[in-house]
Design an enzyme around this catalytic site. Sequence first.
Site, short mmCIF file in Angstrom:
data_model
loop_
_atom_site.label_atom_id
_atom_site.label_comp_id
_atom_site.label_asym_id
_atom_site.label_seq_id
_atom_site.Cartn_x
_atom_site.Cartn_y
_atom_site.Cartn_z
N HIS A 81 0.85 -1.19 0.00
CA HIS A 81 0.00 0.00 0.00
C HIS A 81 0.89 1.23 0.00
O HIS A 81 1.92 1.27 0.68
CB HIS A 81 -0.90 0.01 1.24
CG HIS A 81 -1.69 1.27 1.39
ND1 HIS A 81 -2.68 1.64 0.51
CD2 HIS A 81 -1.62 2.27 2.32
CE1 HIS A 81 -3.21 2.80 0.88
NE2 HIS A 81 -2.58 3.19 1.97
N CYS A 109 -4.50 2.85 -4.92
CA CYS A 109 -3.69 3.74 -4.08
C CYS A 109 -2.41 4.18 -4.78
O CYS A 109 -2.03 5.36 -4.72
CB CYS A 109 -3.38 3.07 -2.75
SG CYS A 109 -2.36 1.55 -2.88
#
Length: 323
Positions: free
Chosen positions: A82, A196
């Site tokens: 992430h 993301c």
Amino acid sequence: LLLLLAAAWGPCLSGRRWPVPYRRFDYRPKSDPYCQARYTFCPTGSAIPVMKEEDVIEVYRLQAPVWEFKYGDLLGHLKIMHDAVGFKSSLTGKNYTMEWYELFQLGNCTFPHLRPGMDAPFWCNQGAACFYEGIDDAHWKENGTLILVTTVSGLMFNEMAKWVKYDNETGIYYETWTVQASPDKQSVVWFDSYECSKFILRTYQKLADVGAVFKKIQTNYTSIILFSGEPVYLGNETSIFGPQGNKTLATAIRDFYYPFKPHQTVREFFVDLIKIIDHVILNGQFYLFYNLEYWLLPMKYPYLKIIYEEVPLPTGSKTSFGV
């Protein structure tokens, strides 16, 4: 299992340009109460502050394994990461974190719910930016990355903040999959993901465009890729599931998504896994929902791959903007 497991236009094939550009919207619709997250989206979020123009702000690249708070570095071993970006103001000493992720977790963004009494699959697939004060150094450093990539002025930061508002209000749907023709780096990309890491790359590019000069360091990002022949356009919710829709196609799409339903027992998981393998590998079919439309992907070996690929930090169109 599959969850673990536009800039440039591609060539013109069969009269269509690839990749299909990600659609932007005029506004963000209100979320349906049916969509519920196990973990609250952006629990400590705040508005982006207006910085003094003479401020000097450090910009940090942040990266950690997905769901590290729950599984530690497990997904990091699979290079499922992430991404976020951090800021530190020299005038106030305050730190900030900005990231973009799913409102209702990854599973809801990747696969729909099949609700009783509703013919069409029901999607909870919004994604959005989150900005909050502080940088959790331990979270990003322990199994990931926290590294300075550039320094910007307060004026440049404020320009970026205006862009974030626009980007967040018009780019509202999360898309897990990148779809391309083969593992070859030069192969055609049919659809690009919108998640993301793509938000962070867009943010870096905006900063570069207003004058940020980035350090020359290697930066890698995770992509989950499906491999497919040329996709076949099927239609939207109304044309497929509406009163005048294609009932045979509607049934096929619902049957495809059924094995991906949440909250299964162990026995149900293995039964459904066999169905998924049958659909995707043996029959070579995957139904993709992109820009509120459905596409049929004629799947090809190796079907799915998770890559951790280098994407260089950007250069901008301006050489100076208040620094």
